[in-house]
Design an enzyme around this catalytic site. Structure first.
Site, PDB file in Angstrom:
ATOM      1  CG  ASN A  37     -40.142   5.086 -51.983  1.00 51.36           C
ATOM      2  OD1 ASN A  37     -40.005   4.292 -51.055  1.00 51.36           O
ATOM      3  ND2 ASN A  37     -39.123   5.742 -52.532  1.00 51.36           N
ATOM      4  CG  HIS A 122     -29.494   7.967 -59.967  1.00 53.10           C
ATOM      5  ND1 HIS A 122     -30.335   8.188 -58.913  1.00 53.10           N
ATOM      6  CD2 HIS A 122     -30.281   7.895 -61.065  1.00 53.10           C
ATOM      7  CE1 HIS A 122     -31.583   8.246 -59.352  1.00 53.10           C
ATOM      8  NE2 HIS A 122     -31.580   8.066 -60.646  1.00 53.10           N
ATOM      9  NE  ARG A 147     -30.363  11.786 -60.388  1.00 50.54           N
ATOM     10  CZ  ARG A 147     -31.212  11.671 -59.358  1.00 50.54           C
ATOM     11  NH1 ARG A 147     -32.500  11.825 -59.539  1.00 50.54           N
ATOM     12  NH2 ARG A 147     -30.774  11.374 -58.164  1.00 50.54           N
ATOM     13  CE1 TYR A 159     -34.678  10.921 -51.757  1.00 49.28           C
ATOM     14  CE2 TYR A 159     -34.861  12.063 -53.858  1.00 49.28           C
ATOM     15  CZ  TYR A 159     -35.053  10.935 -53.084  1.00 49.28           C
ATOM     16  OH  TYR A 159     -35.626   9.823 -53.636  1.00 49.28           O
ATOM     17  CG  ASP A 220     -34.546  14.840 -60.148  1.00 49.97           C
ATOM     18  OD1 ASP A 220     -35.363  15.788 -60.167  1.00 49.97           O
ATOM     19  OD2 ASP A 220     -34.839  13.688 -59.790  1.00 49.97           O
ATOM     20  CG  HIS A 222     -36.310  15.557 -56.154  1.00 51.31           C
ATOM     21  ND1 HIS A 222     -37.328  15.289 -55.285  1.00 51.31           N
ATOM     22  CD2 HIS A 222     -35.920  14.374 -56.679  1.00 51.31           C
ATOM     23  CE1 HIS A 222     -37.533  13.963 -55.281  1.00 51.31           C
ATOM     24  NE2 HIS A 222     -36.698  13.394 -56.116  1.00 51.31           N
ATOM     25  CD  GLU A 246     -36.032  13.742 -62.937  1.00 48.02           C
ATOM     26  OE1 GLU A 246     -34.868  13.380 -63.208  1.00 48.02           O
ATOM     27  OE2 GLU A 246     -36.787  13.090 -62.202  1.00 48.02           O
ATOM     28  CD  GLU A 272     -39.405  11.562 -59.899  1.00 47.61           C
ATOM     29  OE1 GLU A 272     -38.453  11.377 -60.688  1.00 47.61           O
ATOM     30  OE2 GLU A 272     -39.259  11.638 -58.677  1.00 47.61           O
ATOM     31  NE  ARG A 293     -37.606  11.549 -64.775  1.00 47.86           N
ATOM     32  CZ  ARG A 293     -37.046  10.391 -64.419  1.00 47.86           C
ATOM     33  NH1 ARG A 293     -36.902   9.416 -65.288  1.00 47.86           N
ATOM     34  NH2 ARG A 293     -36.622  10.208 -63.191  1.00 47.86           N
ATOM     35  CG  HIS A 322     -39.534   7.411 -61.864  1.00 48.48           C
ATOM     36  ND1 HIS A 322     -40.388   7.289 -60.792  1.00 48.48           N
ATOM     37  CD2 HIS A 322     -38.393   7.935 -61.373  1.00 48.48           C
ATOM     38  CE1 HIS A 322     -39.802   7.746 -59.701  1.00 48.48           C
ATOM     39  NE2 HIS A 322     -38.590   8.149 -60.026  1.00 48.48           N
ATOM     40  CG  ASP A 326     -38.866   4.503 -55.651  1.00 54.42           C
ATOM     41  OD1 ASP A 326     -37.726   4.984 -55.831  1.00 54.42           O
ATOM     42  OD2 ASP A 326     -39.897   5.086 -55.997  1.00 54.42           O
ATOM     43  CD  GLU A 349     -34.366   7.492 -62.641  1.00 50.23           C
ATOM     44  OE1 GLU A 349     -35.602   7.530 -62.834  1.00 50.23           O
ATOM     45  OE2 GLU A 349     -33.816   8.049 -61.685  1.00 50.23           O
ATOM     46  CD1 TRP A 412     -40.048  16.598 -50.388  1.00 47.70           C
ATOM     47  CD2 TRP A 412     -38.538  15.197 -51.226  1.00 47.70           C
ATOM     48  NE1 TRP A 412     -40.617  15.355 -50.469  1.00 47.70           N
ATOM     49  CE2 TRP A 412     -39.706  14.475 -50.965  1.00 47.70           C
ATOM     50  CE3 TRP A 412     -37.435  14.524 -51.750  1.00 47.70           C
ATOM     51  CZ2 TRP A 412     -39.828  13.112 -51.231  1.00 47.70           C
ATOM     52  CZ3 TRP A 412     -37.549  13.175 -52.007  1.00 47.70           C
ATOM     53  CH2 TRP A 412     -38.746  12.485 -51.736  1.00 47.70           C
TER      54      TRP A 412
HETATM   55  C1  GCO Z   1     -35.578  10.040 -59.750  1.00 49.04           C
HETATM   56  C2  GCO Z   1     -36.184  10.406 -58.491  1.00 49.04           C
HETATM   57  C3  GCO Z   1     -36.335   9.387 -57.445  1.00 49.04           C
HETATM   58  C4  GCO Z   1     -37.530   9.694 -56.554  1.00 49.04           C
HETATM   59  C5  GCO Z   1     -38.013   8.466 -55.872  1.00 49.04           C
HETATM   60  C6  GCO Z   1     -39.193   8.757 -54.987  1.00 49.04           C
HETATM   61  O1  GCO Z   1     -35.180   8.893 -59.872  1.00 49.04           O
HETATM   62  O2  GCO Z   1     -35.537  10.888 -60.611  1.00 49.04           O
HETATM   63  O3  GCO Z   1     -36.560  11.680 -58.316  1.00 49.04           O
HETATM   64  O4  GCO Z   1     -35.177   9.163 -56.738  1.00 49.04           O
HETATM   65  O5  GCO Z   1     -37.238  10.674 -55.642  1.00 49.04           O
HETATM   66  O6  GCO Z   1     -38.313   7.532 -56.826  1.00 49.04           O
HETATM   67  O7  GCO Z   1     -39.809   7.594 -54.602  1.00 49.04           O
HETATM   68 MG    MG Z   2     -36.654  12.574 -60.302  1.00 50.51          MG
END
Ligand code: GCO
Ligand code: MG
Length: 412
Positions: A37, A122, A147, A159, A220, A222, A246, A272, A293, A322, A326, A349, A412
């Site tokens: 990504n 999600h 999630r 995000y 998550d 993040h 996560e 991830e 992940r 993951h 993307d 996921e 982030w």
């Molecule tokens: C998740 C994520 C994704 C990532 C993304 C970055 O699915 O747990 O954190 O949304 O941010 O794949 O490219």
């Molecule tokens: Mg994630």
């Protein structure tokens, strides 16, 4: 037989994807996902300029040997660009091997260990009410795990947090396309960890109140917390029985997870952004996480991810691969075949791709009663309509940037 041709297709049916298309001398075609990504073209060049020429004429059935050749021989090992390129070739070779054997790939990986893969959706909302509406939509579709991400009072845009359209239909893309004429750079968001830490336990409380104890709830973080902040959050949400927390801290600092573990029994998931088994060494041997992940796309393909899961199995750690949009449908299929075969599968996921994406990548995996299954088509079970793909040209798109209120750059 031998590898006769390797094409690298960059296409953007709704979002950017990079796919390695490997053709053998007897005309079998295998697909591999190399989508990274926001850095797609770097991997495309790595594959076209540095990998493809070195593989022509080699025996395509030597999957392990080719993996080791791509991993060890360039001297510069690991890293997301390299490992996404290795992943694409590896997946394509497994796809070819299973097509030649006439079986769905999971049968070459040891066969099915289960009837289907528990998967999570999600769900998000700017308020707890909107979040609960989104969860209702997913529960109606059969999901047994979600999630949950929610807006934080005082913060504009976070995000991964959007309100879903009525009926639970909820689509967003992690990377934002740059508007025509706008500067080619990521969007920016503002973050406040204290506000988030105060708010998140009330989100868990609000969702549990609405849905009761059975629904599995994931969250998550993040990578946004410091170790002590992560420990506090893990402890504060513990009463709501989270399935996992996560990326509570940036994963590369593995030993900080000891602190989080000392303070709570909330299960932890990380990885991830990792790309090899070595990124997990401390996390796995000290049992600092509960779920791996990684996806096959970013961790060196099926061969790389299988290595990680074999290591994790010794310590009783399970998969949580993951699966955002993307990861292309090809990478998703690879995750599903491996997940069906390994003993230490945990959860998958599932962020479904858009109809435009699926009009170019034709999949045979299916979702039923909360479980995914890779299907019975020989190989990975994904076809790429290369002509249709060519009509969707690459569009620069970047993941957002996060800053604290004082303007400093934050995770982030
Ligand atoms: C998740 C994520 C994704 C990532 C993304 C970055 O699915 O747990 O954190 O949304 O941010 O794949 O490219
Ligand atoms: Mg994630």
């Amino acid at each position: 037989m031998a590898i006769e041709r390797i094409d690298v297709d960059v296409t953007s049916p709704g979002r950017n994807f990079v796919t390695a298309v490997v053709t053998t001398s007897d005309g079998v075609v295998g697909l591999g996902d190399a989508t990274l990504n926001g850095r797609e073209l770097a991997v495309a060049s790595y594959l076209r300029d540095h990998v493809a020429p070195t593989l022509l004429g080699r025996d395509e059935s030597q999957i392990e040997s080719i993996w080791q050749y791509l991993y060890r021989s360039p001297y510069w090992r690991r890293g997301p660009v390299t490992m996404a390129a290795v992943a694409a070739i590896d997946m394509a070779l497994w796809d070819i091997a299973a097509k030649k054997a006439g079986v769905p790939l999971y049968k070459l990986l040891g066969g099915a260990s289960r009837t289907g893969l528990l998967s999570y959706a999600h769900a998000s909302g700017t308020t707890i009410e909107r979040l609960n509406e989104a969860i209702h939509g997913y529960v109606e579709q059969g999901f047994q795990a979600v999630r949950i991400q929610a807006g934080v009072p005082g913060l504009d845009q976070i995000y991964g947090v959007h309100d879903s359209a009525p009926g639970g239909k909820y689509e967003y893309e992690p990377a934002g396309r740059t508007a025509a004429g706008a500067p080619l750079r990521p969007t920016e968001e503002t973050w406040d960890t204290r506000a988030y830490l105060r708010h998140l336990p009330t989100v868990f409380a609000g969702v549990r109140e609405e849905f009761g104890p059975e629904l599995r709830l994931l969250h998550d973080g993040h990578h946004r917390m410091s170790p002590i902040e992560a420990a506090r959050l893990a402890k504060d949400i513990e009463p709501y029985d989270p399935f996992w927390l996560e990326d509570c801290t940036p994963g590369e600092d593995q030993s900080v997870l000891r602190l989080v573990r000392q303070h709570s029994v909330t299960p932890l998931a990380i990885g991830e952004v990792f790309n090899s088994v070595h990124d997990y060494q401390t996390l796995i041997t000290e049992r600092l996480i509960d779920y791996v992940r990684s996806s096959s796309t970013h961790a060196g393909g099926i061969t790389g991810l299988r290595q990680i899961m074999a290591f994790a199995a010794v310590y009783g750690i399970r998969s949580g691969f993951h699966g955002p949009t993307d990861v292309s449908p090809v990478g998703m299929a690879a995750n599903l075949h491996l997940g069906l075969a390994i003993h230490n599968f945990g959860i998958q996921e599932y962020m479904p791709h858009s109809e435009t994406t699926l009009s170019v990548f034709r999949t045979s995996y299916r979702f039923e009663d909360g479980l995914l299954h890779p299907g019975e088509t020989p190989g990975l079970g994904v076809d790429l309509d290369r002509e249709a793909a060519a009509a969707h040209e690459y569009v620069p798109a970047y993941l957002p940037v996060n800053r604290l209120r004082d303007g400093s750059v934050h995770d982030w």
